[in-house]
Scaffold this motif. Structure first.
Motif, PDB file in Angstrom:
ATOM      1  N   THR A 198     133.769 -70.320  73.800  1.00 33.62           N
ATOM      2  CA  THR A 198     133.821 -71.654  74.392  1.00 33.62           C
ATOM      3  C   THR A 198     134.111 -71.501  75.874  1.00 33.62           C
ATOM      4  OG1 THR A 198     134.580 -72.639  72.328  1.00 33.62           O
ATOM      5  CG2 THR A 198     134.954 -73.910  74.344  1.00 33.62           C
ATOM      6  N   SER A 238     122.545 -70.444  71.514  1.00 37.62           N
ATOM      7  CA  SER A 238     122.634 -71.851  71.139  1.00 37.62           C
ATOM      8  C   SER A 238     123.977 -72.383  71.613  1.00 37.62           C
ATOM      9  CB  SER A 238     122.477 -72.039  69.631  1.00 37.62           C
ATOM     10  OG  SER A 238     123.563 -71.473  68.938  1.00 37.62           O
ATOM     11  N   LYS A 269     126.629 -76.007  72.118  1.00 32.27           N
ATOM     12  CA  LYS A 269     126.993 -77.375  71.770  1.00 32.27           C
ATOM     13  C   LYS A 269     128.029 -77.843  72.788  1.00 32.27           C
ATOM     14  CE  LYS A 269     127.154 -81.038  69.155  1.00 32.27           C
ATOM     15  NZ  LYS A 269     126.194 -82.071  69.447  1.00 32.27           N
ATOM     16  N   ASP A 308     130.760 -80.356  74.455  1.00 27.12           N
ATOM     17  CA  ASP A 308     131.778 -81.364  74.156  1.00 27.12           C
ATOM     18  C   ASP A 308     132.148 -82.003  75.488  1.00 27.12           C
ATOM     19  OD1 ASP A 308     134.081 -82.842  73.664  1.00 27.12           O
ATOM     20  OD2 ASP A 308     134.957 -81.337  72.329  1.00 27.12           O
ATOM     21  N   LYS A 362     119.775 -72.516  75.508  1.00 24.44           N
ATOM     22  CA  LYS A 362     118.731 -72.252  74.511  1.00 24.44           C
ATOM     23  C   LYS A 362     117.588 -71.441  75.113  1.00 24.44           C
ATOM     24  CE  LYS A 362     115.779 -74.552  71.143  1.00 24.44           C
ATOM     25  NZ  LYS A 362     115.390 -75.831  70.550  1.00 24.44           N
ATOM     26  N   VAL A 422     131.494 -76.094  76.575  1.00 23.94           N
ATOM     27  CA  VAL A 422     130.329 -75.791  75.753  1.00 23.94           C
ATOM     28  C   VAL A 422     130.685 -74.598  74.878  1.00 23.94           C
ATOM     29  CG1 VAL A 422     129.262 -74.354  77.546  1.00 23.94           C
ATOM     30  CG2 VAL A 422     127.846 -75.282  75.707  1.00 23.94           C
ATOM     31  N   GLU A 429     122.747 -77.527  77.340  1.00 25.38           N
ATOM     32  CA  GLU A 429     122.288 -77.005  76.056  1.00 25.38           C
ATOM     33  C   GLU A 429     120.885 -76.415  76.176  1.00 25.38           C
ATOM     34  OE1 GLU A 429     122.820 -80.104  73.112  1.00 25.38           O
ATOM     35  OE2 GLU A 429     125.001 -79.858  73.124  1.00 25.38           O
TER      36      GLU A 429
END
Length: 67
Positions: free
Chosen positions: A5, A30, A32, A34, A25, A40, A21
């Motif tokens: 993170t 990958s 995600k 927040d 990618k 991330v 994101e």
């Protein structure tokens, strides 16, 4: 697979989420985002993608990755 993170400064909206994101990618990881936490979470194969490459991809989108 490794999960990390990262604290990312400058994100404030849906466009920011898509940018970060998408950048992650594009280099084969990958992520995600927040927005509330300003972070991330990234999953990546360290034999294919380096942590430095992930940070650089995010920073190229105009955001600051805090250490």
């Amino acid at each position: 697979m490794q999960t990390i993170t990262l604290k990312v400064e400058g994100m404030s909206c849906g466009h920011c989420v898509n940018s970060v994101e998408g950048a992650v990618k594009q280099i084969g990881a990958s992520g995600k985002v927040d927005l509330t936490a300003g972070s991330v979470t990234v999953q990546f194969d360290e034999s294919k993608v380096s942590l430095d490459a992930i940070k650089e991809a995010i920073e190229e989108q105009g955001y600051d990755v805090a250490n």
